[in-house]
Design a protein around this motif. Structure first.
Motif, PDB file in Angstrom:
ATOM      1  N   PRO A 343       0.818  -1.211   0.000  1.00 28.69           N
ATOM      2  CA  PRO A 343       0.000   0.000   0.000  1.00 28.69           C
ATOM      3  C   PRO A 343       0.854   1.264   0.000  1.00 28.69           C
ATOM      4  CG  PRO A 343      -0.906  -1.609   1.512  1.00 28.69           C
ATOM      5  CD  PRO A 343       0.407  -2.165   1.049  1.00 28.69           C
ATOM      6  N   LEU A 344       0.342   2.321  -0.580  1.00 29.08           N
ATOM      7  CA  LEU A 344       1.051   3.592  -0.635  1.00 29.08           C
ATOM      8  C   LEU A 344       1.144   4.198   0.756  1.00 29.08           C
ATOM      9  CD1 LEU A 344      -0.811   4.912  -3.784  1.00 29.08           C
ATOM     10  CD2 LEU A 344       1.580   4.200  -3.711  1.00 29.08           C
ATOM     11  N   THR A 345       2.226   4.880   1.027  1.00 29.52           N
ATOM     12  CA  THR A 345       2.431   5.504   2.330  1.00 29.52           C
ATOM     13  C   THR A 345       1.800   6.896   2.346  1.00 29.52           C
ATOM     14  OG1 THR A 345       4.519   6.550   1.694  1.00 29.52           O
ATOM     15  CG2 THR A 345       4.623   4.263   2.517  1.00 29.52           C
ATOM     16  N   PRO A 346       1.585   7.466   3.541  1.00 32.47           N
ATOM     17  CA  PRO A 346       1.053   8.839   3.606  1.00 32.47           C
ATOM     18  C   PRO A 346       1.942   9.840   2.862  1.00 32.47           C
ATOM     19  CG  PRO A 346       0.894   7.766   5.753  1.00 32.47           C
ATOM     20  CD  PRO A 346       1.680   6.838   4.877  1.00 32.47           C
ATOM     21  N   ASP A 347       3.275   9.649   2.926  1.00 34.29           N
ATOM     22  CA  ASP A 347       4.167  10.569   2.222  1.00 34.29           C
ATOM     23  C   ASP A 347       3.996  10.449   0.721  1.00 34.29           C
ATOM     24  OD1 ASP A 347       5.189  11.539   4.574  1.00 34.29           O
ATOM     25  OD2 ASP A 347       6.936  10.211   4.597  1.00 34.29           O
ATOM     26  N   GLU A 348       3.796   9.228   0.214  1.00 36.79           N
ATOM     27  CA  GLU A 348       3.621   9.048  -1.226  1.00 36.79           C
ATOM     28  C   GLU A 348       2.321   9.697  -1.709  1.00 36.79           C
ATOM     29  OE1 GLU A 348       5.672   4.968  -2.661  1.00 36.79           O
ATOM     30  OE2 GLU A 348       4.153   4.714  -1.118  1.00 36.79           O
ATOM     31  N   LEU A 349       1.276   9.604  -0.893  1.00 37.80           N
ATOM     32  CA  LEU A 349      -0.006  10.197  -1.291  1.00 37.80           C
ATOM     33  C   LEU A 349      -0.023  11.706  -1.096  1.00 37.80           C
ATOM     34  CD1 LEU A 349      -2.670   7.654  -0.004  1.00 37.80           C
ATOM     35  CD2 LEU A 349      -1.954   8.078  -2.344  1.00 37.80           C
ATOM     36  N   ALA A 350       0.737  12.163  -0.073  1.00 38.70           N
ATOM     37  CA  ALA A 350       0.772  13.600   0.238  1.00 38.70           C
ATOM     38  C   ALA A 350      -0.632  14.167   0.439  1.00 38.70           C
ATOM     39  CB  ALA A 350       1.509  14.377  -0.860  1.00 38.70           C
ATOM     40  N   ASN A 351      -1.524  13.339   0.955  1.00 39.25           N
ATOM     41  CA  ASN A 351      -2.909  13.769   1.183  1.00 39.25           C
ATOM     42  C   ASN A 351      -3.447  12.949   2.348  1.00 39.25           C
ATOM     43  OD1 ASN A 351      -5.771  13.966   1.150  1.00 39.25           O
ATOM     44  ND2 ASN A 351      -5.732  14.564  -1.008  1.00 39.25           N
ATOM     45  N   ALA A 352      -3.459  13.550   3.535  1.00 44.94           N
ATOM     46  CA  ALA A 352      -3.824  12.814   4.748  1.00 44.94           C
ATOM     47  C   ALA A 352      -5.258  12.293   4.674  1.00 44.94           C
ATOM     48  CB  ALA A 352      -3.648  13.713   5.977  1.00 44.94           C
ATOM     49  N   ASP A 353      -6.170  13.095   4.116  1.00 42.63           N
ATOM     50  CA  ASP A 353      -7.570  12.655   4.031  1.00 42.63           C
ATOM     51  C   ASP A 353      -7.705  11.457   3.092  1.00 42.63           C
ATOM     52  OD1 ASP A 353      -8.354  14.637   5.763  1.00 42.63           O
ATOM     53  OD2 ASP A 353      -8.874  16.056   4.172  1.00 42.63           O
ATOM     54  N   LEU A 354      -6.991  11.501   1.975  1.00 44.27           N
ATOM     55  CA  LEU A 354      -7.053  10.398   1.012  1.00 44.27           C
ATOM     56  C   LEU A 354      -6.484   9.127   1.637  1.00 44.27           C
ATOM     57  CD1 LEU A 354      -7.721   9.471  -1.868  1.00 44.27           C
ATOM     58  CD2 LEU A 354      -5.450  10.232  -2.563  1.00 44.27           C
ATOM     59  N   TYR A 355      -5.412   9.262   2.405  1.00 46.28           N
ATOM     60  CA  TYR A 355      -4.829   8.081   3.048  1.00 46.28           C
ATOM     61  C   TYR A 355      -5.777   7.516   4.100  1.00 46.28           C
ATOM     62  CZ  TYR A 355      -1.671   4.977   5.485  1.00 46.28           C
ATOM     63  OH  TYR A 355      -1.117   3.855   6.052  1.00 46.28           O
ATOM     64  N   ALA A 356      -6.378   8.391   4.896  1.00 41.96           N
ATOM     65  CA  ALA A 356      -7.307   7.927   5.927  1.00 41.96           C
ATOM     66  C   ALA A 356      -8.512   7.218   5.310  1.00 41.96           C
ATOM     67  CB  ALA A 356      -7.771   9.113   6.778  1.00 41.96           C
ATOM     68  N   GLN A 357      -8.908   7.656   4.149  1.00 39.26           N
ATOM     69  CA  GLN A 357     -10.079   7.084   3.476  1.00 39.26           C
ATOM     70  C   GLN A 357      -9.781   5.726   2.855  1.00 39.26           C
ATOM     71  OE1 GLN A 357     -11.465   9.585   0.291  1.00 39.26           O
ATOM     72  NE2 GLN A 357     -13.342   8.449  -0.035  1.00 39.26           N
ATOM     73  N   THR A 358      -8.532   5.534   2.381  1.00 37.51           N
ATOM     74  CA  THR A 358      -8.210   4.352   1.579  1.00 37.51           C
ATOM     75  C   THR A 358      -7.163   3.442   2.191  1.00 37.51           C
ATOM     76  OG1 THR A 358      -6.446   5.519   0.400  1.00 37.51           O
ATOM     77  CG2 THR A 358      -8.682   5.660  -0.525  1.00 37.51           C
ATOM     78  N   ASP A 359      -6.509   3.874   3.286  1.00 35.88           N
ATOM     79  CA  ASP A 359      -5.373   3.129   3.854  1.00 35.88           C
ATOM     80  C   ASP A 359      -4.249   2.952   2.841  1.00 35.88           C
ATOM     81  OD1 ASP A 359      -6.453   2.781   6.390  1.00 35.88           O
ATOM     82  OD2 ASP A 359      -7.532   0.977   5.803  1.00 35.88           O
ATOM     83  N   GLY A 360      -4.206   3.781   1.818  1.00 37.20           N
ATOM     84  CA  GLY A 360      -3.148   3.706   0.827  1.00 37.20           C
ATOM     85  C   GLY A 360      -3.295   2.569  -0.165  1.00 37.20           C
ATOM     86  N   HIS A 361      -4.434   1.860  -0.164  1.00 38.04           N
ATOM     87  CA  HIS A 361      -4.658   0.761  -1.105  1.00 38.04           C
ATOM     88  C   HIS A 361      -4.775   1.351  -2.505  1.00 38.04           C
ATOM     89  CE1 HIS A 361      -6.571  -2.565  -3.169  1.00 38.04           C
ATOM     90  NE2 HIS A 361      -6.433  -3.348  -2.096  1.00 38.04           N
ATOM     91  N   PRO A 362      -3.847   1.012  -3.432  1.00 44.65           N
ATOM     92  CA  PRO A 362      -3.822   1.694  -4.732  1.00 44.65           C
ATOM     93  C   PRO A 362      -5.141   1.640  -5.504  1.00 44.65           C
ATOM     94  CG  PRO A 362      -1.788   0.490  -4.405  1.00 44.65           C
ATOM     95  CD  PRO A 362      -2.696   0.095  -3.278  1.00 44.65           C
ATOM     96  N   ALA A 363      -5.808   0.481  -5.519  1.00 44.55           N
ATOM     97  CA  ALA A 363      -7.074   0.400  -6.246  1.00 44.55           C
ATOM     98  C   ALA A 363      -8.115   1.333  -5.635  1.00 44.55           C
ATOM     99  CB  ALA A 363      -7.589  -1.037  -6.247  1.00 44.55           C
ATOM    100  N   LEU A 364      -8.121   1.448  -4.308  1.00 42.76           N
ATOM    101  CA  LEU A 364      -9.079   2.332  -3.654  1.00 42.76           C
ATOM    102  C   LEU A 364      -8.696   3.790  -3.843  1.00 42.76           C
ATOM    103  CD1 LEU A 364      -9.607   0.325  -0.341  1.00 42.76           C
ATOM    104  CD2 LEU A 364     -10.999   0.299  -2.405  1.00 42.76           C
ATOM    105  N   VAL A 365      -7.382   4.060  -3.879  1.00 41.90           N
ATOM    106  CA  VAL A 365      -6.936   5.429  -4.155  1.00 41.90           C
ATOM    107  C   VAL A 365      -7.442   5.862  -5.527  1.00 41.90           C
ATOM    108  CG1 VAL A 365      -4.910   6.853  -4.649  1.00 41.90           C
ATOM    109  CG2 VAL A 365      -4.924   5.358  -2.644  1.00 41.90           C
ATOM    110  N   GLY A 366      -7.292   4.976  -6.522  1.00 43.60           N
ATOM    111  CA  GLY A 366      -7.782   5.301  -7.858  1.00 43.60           C
ATOM    112  C   GLY A 366      -9.270   5.556  -7.880  1.00 43.60           C
ATOM    113  N   ALA A 367     -10.024   4.730  -7.158  1.00 44.08           N
ATOM    114  CA  ALA A 367     -11.478   4.920  -7.106  1.00 44.08           C
ATOM    115  C   ALA A 367     -11.826   6.255  -6.454  1.00 44.08           C
ATOM    116  CB  ALA A 367     -12.120   3.770  -6.341  1.00 44.08           C
ATOM    117  N   ALA A 368     -11.120   6.573  -5.362  1.00 46.60           N
ATOM    118  CA  ALA A 368     -11.404   7.832  -4.665  1.00 46.60           C
ATOM    119  C   ALA A 368     -11.081   9.032  -5.550  1.00 46.60           C
ATOM    120  CB  ALA A 368     -10.603   7.892  -3.365  1.00 46.60           C
ATOM    121  N   LEU A 369      -9.986   8.959  -6.300  1.00 42.27           N
ATOM    122  CA  LEU A 369      -9.617  10.075  -7.177  1.00 42.27           C
ATOM    123  C   LEU A 369     -10.593  10.242  -8.335  1.00 42.27           C
ATOM    124  CD1 LEU A 369      -5.732   9.647  -7.282  1.00 42.27           C
ATOM    125  CD2 LEU A 369      -7.036  11.413  -6.093  1.00 42.27           C
ATOM    126  N   ARG A 370     -11.238   9.141  -8.718  1.00 42.17           N
ATOM    127  CA  ARG A 370     -12.244   9.227  -9.785  1.00 42.17           C
ATOM    128  C   ARG A 370     -13.621   9.568  -9.235  1.00 42.17           C
ATOM    129  NH1 ARG A 370      -9.029   4.897 -11.874  1.00 42.17           N
ATOM    130  NH2 ARG A 370     -10.180   3.395 -10.645  1.00 42.17           N
TER     131      ARG A 370
END
Length: 796
Positions: A343-370
């Motif tokens: 999973p992506l780290t908080p530093d890699e995402l550079a978005n605390a809310d996005l990390y809290a929402q997805t736990d850094g799971h790449p597939a979920l990060v993509g869904a959240a960004l879309r």
């Protein structure tokens, strides 16, 4: 100081005009230590005495602090140089740093005559540095393209194409420039196409643009970009870890061929490379001999067996192409590098809310960004699983920190079956190795829409978890409790409330036990919680539900005595406390009650003695925080007996370091005795320090009390605007706490400032109904002391 050679020739921060001297320094900085004779012959080839010319110029260089470092027959530069720093950055792969250092062509505008060899060195170095910067800019462009930043990719490529000091782009750079410029729709793409036609180059077709969000993975992209022909790299990760997205990013960066795994035909995966199937393994492997080919195969598990055999042979022989293969598991053969995607780290995402929402799971990060619901990524897959797998996933999702043993017990699975199920969920990218569900909150929200099924799962967990962790699940399943659940749920509620009280959250503890007010076994912990929020009358009433026999137990006597002393019924409280013997926690509470009663009667020596006894008993019982809380009261009473505030509180304040909640209590009481000693300025500073400690502890009741007392201080000094601000902050902390004592004080003080006598009387009536007659009496006494009644304070 730094020697600047890019875009000119100067020493940073120094006015020095001798170009030949600085040119000599530049040569030493870039080429390293040099023999004196070599320098003399290069710089003064036609001089009558080259060594003398060198010596004269070295004299000038020694005038620049740190410019030279003598080394016997060799001359060594001792100053930093921007060109040398640029070369070091490119060697270390720091493309952005190298590009930022390039301020223009090397030694641009140099105005002195040079010998043929030295002139050739200048022009060769200028071109070499510019080419290094062009490479760095193309790297930055490829990284931007990989992340879908088309405009940035085009800007970097355009900068690389027209870079001052660089020669025209050659047949190696033109395809990369064309890819990035075309991707961005940049007008310079047509110039690159003309230059390519002049050289007889066939450029690739325009790249496909993609708006797919891609974040993080910078280190993985950098590692793949640094690979060389003939290497074989494996990229592994569970489902949803972004293997395909990483290869798509590589394709956007240019120069890569990405092929999805296929199972339908032998060698079907490699078919797009042009190998004819009838030729068998030999024909399929032929394209892999091309050292210019950069090939990525996406999905080892979905690749046909014939292609697998060809790739395994390539891993052994390294035929020439650069190969990257992705798979869920470890490589089945030796590789040059193995990248493991997590999973992506908080530093890699550079978005605390996005990390809290997805736990850094790449597939979920993509869904959240879309903007897609996260459950769409997992829900359909989970619903298709067999019931044991589905329920395992859901039970794990209901727990922030899964208890695997309790989860297995709740499901009734054997250890083997549970281990296999958990391994399957991990490989599918739904849980971590420890069983934690990614973005569990989204799953819980979805599950709560199916209330009956959710409640049943909660009940199973409540029954299986240790009692200390079970209450939140029992609470969610309340409608499904069976008779045998009642006792265990009550025990779980008691443990939960005790934990909340110990952490300084009496409001939530009281709210929890309010829902179980008919359970006699919870009367004592419920009363302690009610005392914590100042609902003394409610606590007294709650204890009446105990049987006569239960009311005589030490724990019931202790809480009843505490309730009565808080209600101002000191004599009754002391009588009950006198019935408690021994040296346990109940005895400590009893001593504290006697100390409180003594303070009410202003019997300071007696109050000090009983507070010290209570502190000693808490020490015997191993409760350091309560021991220190009693020692705070000892210090306060010592001041009443004549001690200086600083001397009385020094030891206890030192002992509370690292314990913010108790330290906050100590500082509040210290501030109050300072106020009583008319040391107002120091008292205000101490109270502000108390705020910081109580914020650290998360002690909302304590914070409310501090803001009330600060409001009182400003109220009494006539600074009413600041007083109102503190009172309003106190109200904010008191919302939902149920602490009527604190709230009544705030509201009465606010009504004094606003001159609203009706609201003032309403606040006092609320306090009287809650059993705070002694506080009401104090407020009324204060109100009679002046025409504008002074504010009421809180005593700890």
């Amino acid at each position: 100081m730094t020697l600047r050679t890019l875009g000119g020739l100067s020493v940073e921060g120094v006015t020095f005009r001798r170009e030949k001297v600085l040119l000599l320094l530049a040569y030493l900085c870039i080429e390293g230590p040099q023999p004196r004779r070599r320098l003399a012959e290069l710089f003064w080839p036609e001089a009558a005495n080259p060594m003398n010319s060198l010596a004269q110029h070295l004299v000038h260089l020694r005038g620049l602090a740190g410019a030279l470092a003598e080394d016997g027959p060799r001359v060594v530069a001792g100053m930093a140089c921007d060109a040398a720093l640029l070369r070091d950055a490119t060697r270390r792969g720091r493309a952005a740093e190298a590009a930022a250092l390039y301020a223009g062509p090397f030694l641009d505008g140099l105005g002195i005559p040079l010998g043929a060899d030295l002139e050739e060195w200048v022009y060769d170095t200028r071109e070499a540095l510019a080419l290094e910067v062009r490479g760095a800019l193309l790297t930055l462009g490829a990284q931007a393209a990989a992340h879908g930043q088309r405009e940035a990719a085009g800007d970097h490529a355009a900068h690389a194409l027209i870079l001052a000091g660089a020669p025209p782009a050659d047949e190696l750079d033109l395809p990369r420039l064309h890819h990035l410029l075309t991707l961005a729709g940049h007008p310079l793409a047509t110039q690159v196409e003309r230059d390519a036609r002049t050289l007889g180059l066939d450029l690739d077709a325009a790249p496909q643009t993609s708006s797919a969000p891609f974040v993080g993975r910078s280190s993985e992209l950098a590692a793949l970009s640094a690979l060389t022909p003939g290497q074989f790299v494996w990229v592994s990760g569970h489902a949803g870890m972004g293997k395909t997205a990483l290869l798509e990013a590589l394709a956007r960066s240019g120069g890569w061929t990405v092929l999805p795994g296929r199972l339908d035909l032998p060698y079907g995966t490699l078919a797009p490379l042009g190998a004819a199937p009838p030729g068998g393994a030999h024909a399929a492997a032929l394209p892999l001999r091309d050292p210019h080919l950069k090939l990525a195969i996406d999905g080892w598990e979905g690749t046909d067996e014939a292609t697998r055999a060809v790739l395994a042979q390539a891993a052994r022989t390294r035929p020439g192409a650069l190969l990257v293969v992705t798979g869920r598991l470890h490589p089945p053969f030796d590789v040059d590098a193995h990248l493991k995607l997590a999973p992506l780290t908080p530093d890699e995402l550079a978005n605390a809310d996005l990390y809290a929402q997805t736990d850094g799971h790449p597939a979920l990060v993509g869904a959240a960004l879309r903007g897609q619901p996260l459950d769409l990524r997992l829900g359909a897959r989970v619903r298709a699983y067999p019931a044991p797998v589905r329920d395992t996933f859901l039970l794990l999702a209901l727990q922030d920190q899964p208890n695997l043993r309790a989860t297995r017990a709740a499901l009734g699975l054997t250890a083997d079956d549970f281990a296999r199920t958990l391994s399957f969920l991990t490989t599918e990218g739904l849980t971590s190795e420890a069983g934690r569900v990614y973005a569990a909150a989204a799953t819980r929200d979805h599950l709560n829409q199916v209330q009956v099924h959710a409640a049943l799962l909660h009940l199973k967990l409540g029954r299986a978890l240790p009692e200390a962790d079970a209450w939140p699940h029992y609470e969610q399943a309340r409608d499904l409790w069976e008779d045998h659940d009642e006792a265990r749920a009550a025990c779980a509620a008691r443990l939960r409330a005790q934990t909340l009280l110990k952490r300084g959250y009496p409001g939530p503890a009281a709210a929890l036990l309010d829902t179980l007010a008919d359970v006699a076994s919870l009367a004592v912990p419920h009363a302690w919680a009610l005392i914590g929020v100042g609902r003394y009358n409610d606590a007294h009433t709650r204890l009446k539900s105990l049987s006569e026999q239960a009311q005589g137990t030490p724990e019931a006597l202790a809480v009843r005595a505490t309730t009565l002393v808080r209600l101002g019924r000191a004599e009754e409280a002391v009588a009950l406390a006198g019935q408690i013997g021994g040296s346990g926690p109940e005895a400590a509470h009893a001593a504290s009650v006697k100390a409180h009663a003594a303070r009410i009667r202003e019997q300071w020596a007696e109050a000090r003695r009983h507070s010290q006894i209570a502190a000693d008993l808490w020490q015997v019982n191993g409760d350091e925080e309560r021991e220190l809380a009693e020692l705070v009261m000892v210090a306060r009473v010592r001041v009443k007996l004549g001690a200086e505030p600083q001397e009385a509180f020094r030891a206890v304040l030192a002992s509370t370091n690292g314990m913010p909640s108790v330290r906050g209590l100590a500082l509040v009481n210290y501030s109050q005795v300072l106020q009583e000693a008319s040391q107002y300025q120091i008292a205000e500073t101490v109270m502000l320090d108390a705020l910081q400690d109580l914020k650290t502890a998360g002690d909302y009741a304590g914070l409310a009390g501090v803001h009330i007392n600060l409001g009182v201080a400003f109220h009494q000094s006539g600074r009413l605007k600041i007083a109102v601000e503190h009172y309003q902050r106190a109200v904010g902390y008191l919302k939902g706490s149920g602490n009527l004592r604190h709230l009544g004080v705030v509201l009465s003080n606010l009504s004094e400032i606003e001159g609203d006598l009706s609201a003032f009387e309403d606040s006092l009536k609320m306090l009287e109904q809650a059993g705070h007659q002694e506080l009401v009496a104090q407020i009324r006494r204060n109100a009679q002391l002046s025409a504008s009644p002074p504010a009421s304070t809180l005593q700890s």
